[in-house]
Design a protein around this motif. Structure first.
Motif, PDB file in Angstrom:
ATOM      1  N   ALA A  25       0.837  -1.211   0.000  1.00 27.57           N
ATOM      2  CA  ALA A  25       0.000   0.000   0.000  1.00 27.57           C
ATOM      3  C   ALA A  25       0.870   1.258   0.000  1.00 27.57           C
ATOM      4  O   ALA A  25       0.567   2.236  -0.697  1.00 27.57           O
ATOM      5  CB  ALA A  25      -0.932  -0.003   1.202  1.00 27.57           C
ATOM      6  N   LYS A  26       1.954   1.226   0.756  1.00 31.95           N
ATOM      7  CA  LYS A  26       2.858   2.372   0.834  1.00 31.95           C
ATOM      8  C   LYS A  26       3.499   2.645  -0.535  1.00 31.95           C
ATOM      9  O   LYS A  26       3.625   3.802  -0.951  1.00 31.95           O
ATOM     10  CB  LYS A  26       3.937   2.102   1.887  1.00 31.95           C
ATOM     11  CG  LYS A  26       4.797   3.285   2.234  1.00 31.95           C
ATOM     12  CD  LYS A  26       5.703   2.952   3.409  1.00 31.95           C
ATOM     13  CE  LYS A  26       6.495   4.148   3.851  1.00 31.95           C
ATOM     14  NZ  LYS A  26       7.336   3.866   5.009  1.00 31.95           N
ATOM     15  N   LEU A  35       9.616   4.430   0.413  1.00 34.60           N
ATOM     16  CA  LEU A  35      10.139   3.467   1.380  1.00 34.60           C
ATOM     17  C   LEU A  35      11.394   3.992   2.063  1.00 34.60           C
ATOM     18  O   LEU A  35      12.195   4.707   1.462  1.00 34.60           O
ATOM     19  CB  LEU A  35      10.487   2.147   0.677  1.00 34.60           C
ATOM     20  CG  LEU A  35       9.360   1.388   0.008  1.00 34.60           C
ATOM     21  CD1 LEU A  35       9.908   0.136  -0.661  1.00 34.60           C
ATOM     22  CD2 LEU A  35       8.265   1.027   0.979  1.00 34.60           C
ATOM     23  N   SER A  36      11.565   3.611   3.313  1.00 34.93           N
ATOM     24  CA  SER A  36      12.808   3.935   4.010  1.00 34.93           C
ATOM     25  C   SER A  36      13.904   3.015   3.486  1.00 34.93           C
ATOM     26  O   SER A  36      13.629   1.996   2.842  1.00 34.93           O
ATOM     27  CB  SER A  36      12.633   3.724   5.519  1.00 34.93           C
ATOM     28  OG  SER A  36      12.537   2.340   5.812  1.00 34.93           O
ATOM     29  N   SER A  37      15.138   3.357   3.788  1.00 31.98           N
ATOM     30  CA  SER A  37      16.244   2.508   3.340  1.00 31.98           C
ATOM     31  C   SER A  37      16.162   1.129   3.993  1.00 31.98           C
ATOM     32  O   SER A  37      16.495   0.117   3.372  1.00 31.98           O
ATOM     33  CB  SER A  37      17.595   3.168   3.614  1.00 31.98           C
ATOM     34  OG  SER A  37      17.737   3.470   4.977  1.00 31.98           O
ATOM     35  N   GLU A  39      13.376  -0.460   4.814  1.00 26.73           N
ATOM     36  CA  GLU A  39      12.321  -1.208   4.128  1.00 26.73           C
ATOM     37  C   GLU A  39      12.808  -1.694   2.765  1.00 26.73           C
ATOM     38  O   GLU A  39      12.568  -2.840   2.379  1.00 26.73           O
ATOM     39  CB  GLU A  39      11.079  -0.325   3.957  1.00 26.73           C
ATOM     40  CG  GLU A  39      10.388  -0.026   5.277  1.00 26.73           C
ATOM     41  CD  GLU A  39       9.374   1.087   5.183  1.00 26.73           C
ATOM     42  OE1 GLU A  39       8.464   1.101   6.026  1.00 26.73           O
ATOM     43  OE2 GLU A  39       9.477   1.957   4.289  1.00 26.73           O
ATOM     44  N   SER A  40      13.505  -0.828   2.049  1.00 23.75           N
ATOM     45  CA  SER A  40      14.055  -1.212   0.741  1.00 23.75           C
ATOM     46  C   SER A  40      15.053  -2.346   0.901  1.00 23.75           C
ATOM     47  O   SER A  40      15.088  -3.275   0.088  1.00 23.75           O
ATOM     48  CB  SER A  40      14.759  -0.021   0.082  1.00 23.75           C
ATOM     49  OG  SER A  40      13.839   0.981  -0.231  1.00 23.75           O
ATOM     50  N   GLY A  41      15.864  -2.272   1.953  1.00 24.92           N
ATOM     51  CA  GLY A  41      16.853  -3.314   2.219  1.00 24.92           C
ATOM     52  C   GLY A  41      16.216  -4.657   2.517  1.00 24.92           C
ATOM     53  O   GLY A  41      16.720  -5.701   2.093  1.00 24.92           O
ATOM     54  N   LYS A  42      15.097  -4.629   3.236  1.00 27.17           N
ATOM     55  CA  LYS A  42      14.392  -5.879   3.535  1.00 27.17           C
ATOM     56  C   LYS A  42      13.890  -6.516   2.245  1.00 27.17           C
ATOM     57  O   LYS A  42      14.000  -7.726   2.056  1.00 27.17           O
ATOM     58  CB  LYS A  42      13.218  -5.628   4.484  1.00 27.17           C
ATOM     59  CG  LYS A  42      13.635  -5.395   5.906  1.00 27.17           C
ATOM     60  CD  LYS A  42      12.445  -5.157   6.790  1.00 27.17           C
ATOM     61  CE  LYS A  42      12.877  -4.837   8.209  1.00 27.17           C
ATOM     62  NZ  LYS A  42      11.744  -4.559   9.092  1.00 27.17           N
ATOM     63  N   ILE A  43      13.323  -5.690   1.367  1.00 26.69           N
ATOM     64  CA  ILE A  43      12.834  -6.205   0.081  1.00 26.69           C
ATOM     65  C   ILE A  43      14.010  -6.764  -0.712  1.00 26.69           C
ATOM     66  O   ILE A  43      13.936  -7.862  -1.259  1.00 26.69           O
ATOM     67  CB  ILE A  43      12.105  -5.111  -0.718  1.00 26.69           C
ATOM     68  CG1 ILE A  43      10.788  -4.755  -0.026  1.00 26.69           C
ATOM     69  CG2 ILE A  43      11.835  -5.571  -2.156  1.00 26.69           C
ATOM     70  CD1 ILE A  43      10.067  -3.565  -0.617  1.00 26.69           C
ATOM     71  N   GLY A  44      15.109  -6.019  -0.771  1.00 26.73           N
ATOM     72  CA  GLY A  44      16.292  -6.471  -1.509  1.00 26.73           C
ATOM     73  C   GLY A  44      16.867  -7.756  -0.949  1.00 26.73           C
ATOM     74  O   GLY A  44      17.268  -8.644  -1.701  1.00 26.73           O
ATOM     75  N   GLY A  45      16.883  -7.881   0.359  1.00 33.80           N
ATOM     76  CA  GLY A  45      17.404  -9.091   0.996  1.00 33.80           C
ATOM     77  C   GLY A  45      16.558 -10.303   0.681  1.00 33.80           C
ATOM     78  O   GLY A  45      17.069 -11.372   0.356  1.00 33.80           O
ATOM     79  N   LEU A  46      15.235 -10.132   0.774  1.00 32.18           N
ATOM     80  CA  LEU A  46      14.335 -11.239   0.446  1.00 32.18           C
ATOM     81  C   LEU A  46      14.438 -11.603  -1.025  1.00 32.18           C
ATOM     82  O   LEU A  46      14.420 -12.785  -1.394  1.00 32.18           O
ATOM     83  CB  LEU A  46      12.887 -10.861   0.766  1.00 32.18           C
ATOM     84  CG  LEU A  46      12.493 -10.872   2.225  1.00 32.18           C
ATOM     85  CD1 LEU A  46      11.077 -10.317   2.400  1.00 32.18           C
ATOM     86  CD2 LEU A  46      12.565 -12.275   2.791  1.00 32.18           C
TER      87      LEU A  46
END
Length: 54
Positions: A25-26, A35-37, A39-46
């Motif tokens: 949604a965000k 997105l915060s860095s 949040e972006s990092g979590k997506i990138g890691g996954l």
């Protein structure tokens, strides 16, 4: 110079990861820049983890 074209398969995976993290949604509201860095990092890691699995 314009933005580079993103692979639609990769984009679909990123959207799936964002949904799993509750961030879809965000992103839909403010784009990827919202997105915060962290949040972006979590997506990138996954995403990296999923791509390594094959």
């Amino acid at each position: 110079m314009g933005k580079k074209k993103e692979d639609p398969v990769l984009l679909a995976l990123k959207m799936e990861m964002a949904a799993e993290l509750g961030l879809l949604a965000k992103i839909e509201q403010g784009g990827w820049g919202a997105l915060s860095s962290a949040e972006s990092g979590k997506i990138g890691g996954l995403l990296a983890q999923r791509l390594r699995k094959g």
